[in-house]
Design a protein around this motif. Sequence first.
Motif, short mmCIF file in Angstrom:
data_model
loop_
_atom_site.label_atom_id
_atom_site.label_comp_id
_atom_site.label_asym_id
_atom_site.label_seq_id
_atom_site.Cartn_x
_atom_site.Cartn_y
_atom_site.Cartn_z
N ARG A 183 61.91 66.46 1.79
CA ARG A 183 61.52 66.31 3.20
C ARG A 183 62.54 67.06 4.05
O ARG A 183 63.73 66.76 4.02
CB ARG A 183 61.48 64.83 3.61
CG ARG A 183 60.47 64.02 2.81
CD ARG A 183 60.16 62.67 3.45
NE ARG A 183 61.36 61.95 3.81
CZ ARG A 183 61.46 61.14 4.88
NH1 ARG A 183 60.44 60.97 5.69
NH2 ARG A 183 62.59 60.50 5.12
N ILE A 184 62.06 68.06 4.78
CA ILE A 184 62.90 68.90 5.62
C ILE A 184 62.61 68.56 7.08
O ILE A 184 61.45 68.33 7.45
CB ILE A 184 62.59 70.40 5.38
CG1 ILE A 184 62.76 70.75 3.89
CG2 ILE A 184 63.47 71.29 6.25
CD1 ILE A 184 64.16 70.58 3.36
N PHE A 185 63.65 68.52 7.91
CA PHE A 185 63.46 68.12 9.31
C PHE A 185 63.90 69.22 10.27
O PHE A 185 64.86 69.94 10.02
CB PHE A 185 64.26 66.85 9.61
CG PHE A 185 63.84 65.68 8.76
CD1 PHE A 185 62.72 64.93 9.08
CD2 PHE A 185 64.57 65.33 7.62
CE1 PHE A 185 62.33 63.86 8.30
CE2 PHE A 185 64.18 64.26 6.83
CZ PHE A 185 63.06 63.53 7.17
N PHE A 186 63.15 69.33 11.38
CA PHE A 186 63.52 70.24 12.46
C PHE A 186 63.65 69.43 13.75
O PHE A 186 63.10 68.32 13.87
CB PHE A 186 62.48 71.35 12.63
CG PHE A 186 61.08 70.87 12.96
CD1 PHE A 186 60.68 70.67 14.28
CD2 PHE A 186 60.16 70.63 11.95
CE1 PHE A 186 59.41 70.23 14.59
CE2 PHE A 186 58.87 70.19 12.25
CZ PHE A 186 58.50 69.99 13.57
N GLY A 187 64.41 69.96 14.71
CA GLY A 187 64.60 69.24 15.96
C GLY A 187 65.22 70.12 17.03
O GLY A 187 65.49 71.31 16.81
N VAL A 188 65.44 69.51 18.18
CA VAL A 188 66.04 70.21 19.32
C VAL A 188 67.14 69.31 19.89
O VAL A 188 66.87 68.17 20.29
CB VAL A 188 65.00 70.52 20.42
CG1 VAL A 188 65.66 71.25 21.59
CG2 VAL A 188 63.83 71.33 19.86
N ASP A 189 68.38 69.81 19.92
CA ASP A 189 69.47 69.05 20.53
C ASP A 189 69.24 68.89 22.03
O ASP A 189 68.46 69.64 22.63
CB ASP A 189 70.81 69.77 20.30
CG ASP A 189 71.43 69.41 18.96
OD1 ASP A 189 70.89 68.53 18.26
OD2 ASP A 189 72.46 70.03 18.60
N LYS A 190 69.93 67.94 22.62
CA LYS A 190 69.88 67.81 24.07
C LYS A 190 70.41 69.10 24.68
O LYS A 190 71.50 69.55 24.39
CB LYS A 190 70.73 66.63 24.53
CG LYS A 190 70.67 66.38 26.03
CD LYS A 190 71.48 65.17 26.44
CE LYS A 190 71.40 64.95 27.95
NZ LYS A 190 72.19 63.77 28.39
N LEU A 191 69.58 69.72 25.51
CA LEU A 191 69.92 71.01 26.07
C LEU A 191 70.71 70.85 27.37
O LEU A 191 70.67 69.80 28.02
CB LEU A 191 68.64 71.81 26.33
CG LEU A 191 67.76 72.04 25.09
CD1 LEU A 191 66.46 72.74 25.47
CD2 LEU A 191 68.51 72.85 24.02
N GLU A 192 71.41 71.89 27.74
CA GLU A 192 72.24 71.84 28.94
C GLU A 192 71.41 71.50 30.17
O GLU A 192 70.39 72.13 30.45
CB GLU A 192 72.94 73.19 29.14
CG GLU A 192 73.92 73.20 30.31
CD GLU A 192 74.62 74.54 30.46
OE1 GLU A 192 75.38 74.69 31.43
OE2 GLU A 192 74.40 75.44 29.61
N GLY A 193 71.84 70.48 30.89
CA GLY A 193 71.16 70.06 32.11
C GLY A 193 69.90 69.24 31.89
O GLY A 193 69.26 68.81 32.85
N GLU A 194 69.56 68.98 30.63
CA GLU A 194 68.32 68.25 30.34
C GLU A 194 68.49 66.76 30.61
O GLU A 194 69.51 66.16 30.27
CB GLU A 194 67.91 68.47 28.88
CG GLU A 194 66.55 67.91 28.54
CD GLU A 194 66.13 68.21 27.12
OE1 GLU A 194 64.94 68.08 26.81
OE2 GLU A 194 67.01 68.59 26.31
N LYS A 195 67.46 66.17 31.22
CA LYS A 195 67.50 64.74 31.55
C LYS A 195 66.28 64.04 30.95
O LYS A 195 65.23 64.65 30.74
CB LYS A 195 67.51 64.54 33.07
CG LYS A 195 68.73 65.11 33.77
CD LYS A 195 68.64 64.90 35.26
CE LYS A 195 69.86 65.48 35.99
NZ LYS A 195 69.76 65.32 37.45
N THR A 196 66.45 62.75 30.70
CA THR A 196 65.32 61.94 30.22
C THR A 196 64.29 61.82 31.33
O THR A 196 64.63 61.61 32.49
CB THR A 196 65.80 60.54 29.82
OG1 THR A 196 66.64 60.64 28.66
CG2 THR A 196 64.62 59.63 29.51
#
Length: 458
Positions: A183-196
């Motif tokens: 099982r291989i996983f991909f994702g996106v880190d919290k980006l600069e200036g990104e808010k919930t």
Amino acid sequence: MLKFLIAFFAGKCAKILLKLLGKRATHFPGKLALKICPDFLRYIGKPKNIICVTGTNGKTSTCNMIEDCLRQDNIKVLDNSFGSNTLPGICATFIDGVNLFNKPVFDTCVLEVDERSSLHIYKYVTPTYFICSNLFRDSVMRNAHTEFIFSMINDYLPSSTKLILNGDDVISSRLGKGANETRIFFGVDKLEGEKTEDYNIINDGRACPECGAKMIFDFKRYHHIGKAHCSRCDMASPVSDYVVKSVDENAMTMTVSLKGSEFVFPMINEAIFNIYNEVSVIALLSEYGFEPEKIASFMKNLHITSTRYNETQAGDVRVICTMLKGYNPIACSRNCHTALIREGRKAVFFMVDDIHNEQDDSESITWHYEADYEALNDDSISHIFASGPRSLDVKYRLLLAGIPEEKITVGRHEQDVIDKMTLENTDTLLIFYDMHRYDKLEKEVKPAIVKKFAKEDK
């Protein structure tokens, strides 16, 4: 076997006849074959490498990117882009992929698979690679319950298949857990200036899927996408193997960590859901055996198909057309958020009703009340337009979101709306359209808007 042979030649003949009639995009040959031989998919010849892509949103875009990349390497690719993503369409695709002796003539096949068709497809097809983009709440009449859809996929996935999963999705990242070796996983880190996002109505990841306790989000990007852990058991978001570390919107590039080593790739589109699609493709191509530099060279030549995203100019106003999956509150929410964060003054035009199927359509309108229309209640949104038989329902929902009535213009037909359309103090018009409205958009709506505002600009 006799039934299969009859079904096979019937399907082949149907393919030839349809080709002579100029009708390529149809699942009829597969439907015919299944009527004669219900387990047709068991016997039809299949390519050596099979890549299956599923998920609530992003399937088609992901498949298109994979196919384009493989073809750039001169790999002959069989795909179901001219059929459907359900059982008849996939049977029709495999009929295309074999000769008269039922021998595969393609080494690789890329299949978009409808989530609910999993029990029919994976019973007879063992994917070499399987990508799941995400699992969200979908049409209330069909795919609304995420646990139901999860189980339908998970219960039928072959254990030998290599899974490539969204590590930021607390639901789909559990696919194959304890069953599939790879099982291989991909994702996106919290980006600069990104808010919930603080206005999401839907979050189907509030409870732990394993023990039912409260899930704690270390970072929630939107809905149930982010990084989370259970407050009671050891359930937690996995560590991703392929991670977007940062993006440069000016240069249209993104830095991706591939199992610890960082590389820069072209960014096809800056919308976060498209970034997820792209990194899933990078993960697939890497697992397929391509080096990062080769993958980057493929990406330079990619673009989102015009049926899903295109731009034009109407006088001083930039017109951006983006497909919105109808009856899908998450897809609608993502587009509303895209409108909010886009720079400048924007207007939004919703074309989400399918007038062509209106007489046969009894779909509930409740999905409008799960979509984040509140994102459009912002000073940067100058006007909101809506057309279709349920445009008044859209207007009512917009009013409930707190949007001033003077900003809203609706009409039964698109031309009714265009006639009343004003775009003063507006830089960009965003048109969100259902897939069934694309022809109407291209042949009538967009030309009428360009003609009106190009003329006014003079």
